[in-house]
Write a protein that holds these residues in place. Structure first.
Motif, short mmCIF file in Angstrom:
data_model
loop_
_atom_site.label_atom_id
_atom_site.label_comp_id
_atom_site.label_asym_id
_atom_site.label_seq_id
_atom_site.Cartn_x
_atom_site.Cartn_y
_atom_site.Cartn_z
N LEU A 95 0.83 -1.20 0.00
CA LEU A 95 0.00 0.00 0.00
C LEU A 95 0.87 1.25 0.00
CD1 LEU A 95 -2.81 -0.99 2.54
CD2 LEU A 95 -2.99 -0.83 0.05
N GLU A 96 1.96 1.24 0.76
CA GLU A 96 2.85 2.39 0.81
C GLU A 96 3.48 2.66 -0.56
OE1 GLU A 96 5.79 1.86 3.86
OE2 GLU A 96 4.27 1.36 5.34
N VAL A 127 3.91 5.46 -5.09
CA VAL A 127 5.24 5.89 -5.52
C VAL A 127 5.32 5.91 -7.04
CG1 VAL A 127 7.69 5.26 -5.52
CG2 VAL A 127 6.35 5.05 -3.43
N GLU A 128 5.81 7.04 -7.57
CA GLU A 128 6.03 7.16 -9.01
C GLU A 128 7.53 7.25 -9.27
OE1 GLU A 128 3.82 10.45 -10.74
OE2 GLU A 128 2.47 10.33 -9.01
N LEU A 129 8.01 6.41 -10.20
CA LEU A 129 9.42 6.41 -10.55
C LEU A 129 9.59 6.84 -12.00
CD1 LEU A 129 10.35 2.94 -9.00
CD2 LEU A 129 10.70 5.19 -7.99
N GLU A 130 10.72 7.48 -12.29
CA GLU A 130 11.02 7.81 -13.68
C GLU A 130 11.29 6.51 -14.43
OE1 GLU A 130 13.94 10.80 -14.52
OE2 GLU A 130 13.44 11.89 -12.69
N PRO A 131 10.92 6.45 -15.71
CA PRO A 131 11.19 5.23 -16.47
C PRO A 131 12.69 5.04 -16.68
CG PRO A 131 10.21 6.93 -17.86
CD PRO A 131 10.22 7.46 -16.46
N LEU A 132 13.09 3.77 -16.84
CA LEU A 132 14.48 3.46 -17.11
C LEU A 132 14.86 3.97 -18.49
CD1 LEU A 132 14.65 -0.24 -15.87
CD2 LEU A 132 15.40 1.80 -14.66
N PHE A 133 16.14 4.32 -18.68
CA PHE A 133 16.62 4.71 -20.00
C PHE A 133 16.57 3.50 -20.91
CE2 PHE A 133 19.17 7.96 -17.57
CZ PHE A 133 18.51 9.07 -18.08
N GLU A 134 16.18 3.71 -22.13
CA GLU A 134 16.16 2.63 -23.11
C GLU A 134 17.49 2.50 -23.84
OE1 GLU A 134 12.74 2.68 -25.66
OE2 GLU A 134 11.39 3.05 -23.99
N ASN A 156 2.75 10.31 -3.77
CA ASN A 156 1.50 11.08 -3.65
C ASN A 156 1.66 12.47 -4.26
OD1 ASN A 156 0.09 9.03 -2.24
ND2 ASN A 156 1.10 9.63 -0.35
N GLY A 157 2.37 12.53 -5.39
CA GLY A 157 2.56 13.79 -6.10
C GLY A 157 3.62 14.71 -5.52
N GLU A 158 4.31 14.27 -4.46
CA GLU A 158 5.33 15.10 -3.82
C GLU A 158 6.71 14.49 -4.06
OE1 GLU A 158 6.67 16.44 0.69
OE2 GLU A 158 4.71 15.54 0.40
#
Length: 132
Positions: free
Chosen positions: A8-9, A13-20, A111-113
């Motif tokens: 749930l925690e 969480v949003e992560l930047e995508p890996l470089f291709e 959470n957008g931060e």
């Protein structure tokens, strides 16, 4: 139950995508990542974001690096810590001060931060130790 809470925690969480694009080994090997000991850290006058670090990089000569992490850390809590830096970047003038390298941090959004964590390592690792 404990694993369920952890899921749930991390669901927020949003992560930047890996470089291709791949970087060849020769290019990677030119990057000089080292352990640095934070000898001093202070606010940069007239800047809300920048902290000025005086670092022991194992050479016997203090190194100055500026980093825009003041929103996440107060200077006094970083003094005496060991961090990771890339040292062979060309100097960059910021607010009239040459920054000679870059401290390495982990960044993600939750959470957008934006969240930022300066990478710090065990005090038993000497300043100047190279990372491979």
């Amino acid at each position: 139950m404990e694993n369920e809470e952890k899921e749930l925690e991390t669901s927020s969480v949003e992560l930047e995508p890996l470089f291709e694009e791949y970087v060849d080994f020769e290019t990677f090997s030119k990057s000089d990542f080292r352990v640095v000991k934070i000898k001093d850290c202070k606010e940069v006058p007239k800047s809300k974001k920048l902290l000025q670090f005086t670092l022991d990089d194992g050479t016997g000569v203090d190194r100055t690096i500026l980093s825009g992490i003041h929103a996440f850390y107060e200077p006094e809590e970083l003094i005496g810590k060991n961090a990771i830096a890339i040292l062979n970047l060309p100097p960059r003038n910021m607010m009239g001060i040459d920054s000679c390298g870059m401290l390495i941090s982990a960044v993600h959004n939750e959470n957008g931060e934006e969240k930022l964590h300066l990478l710090m390592v065990d005090d038993a690792i000497p300043a100047g130790a190279k990372l491979y």
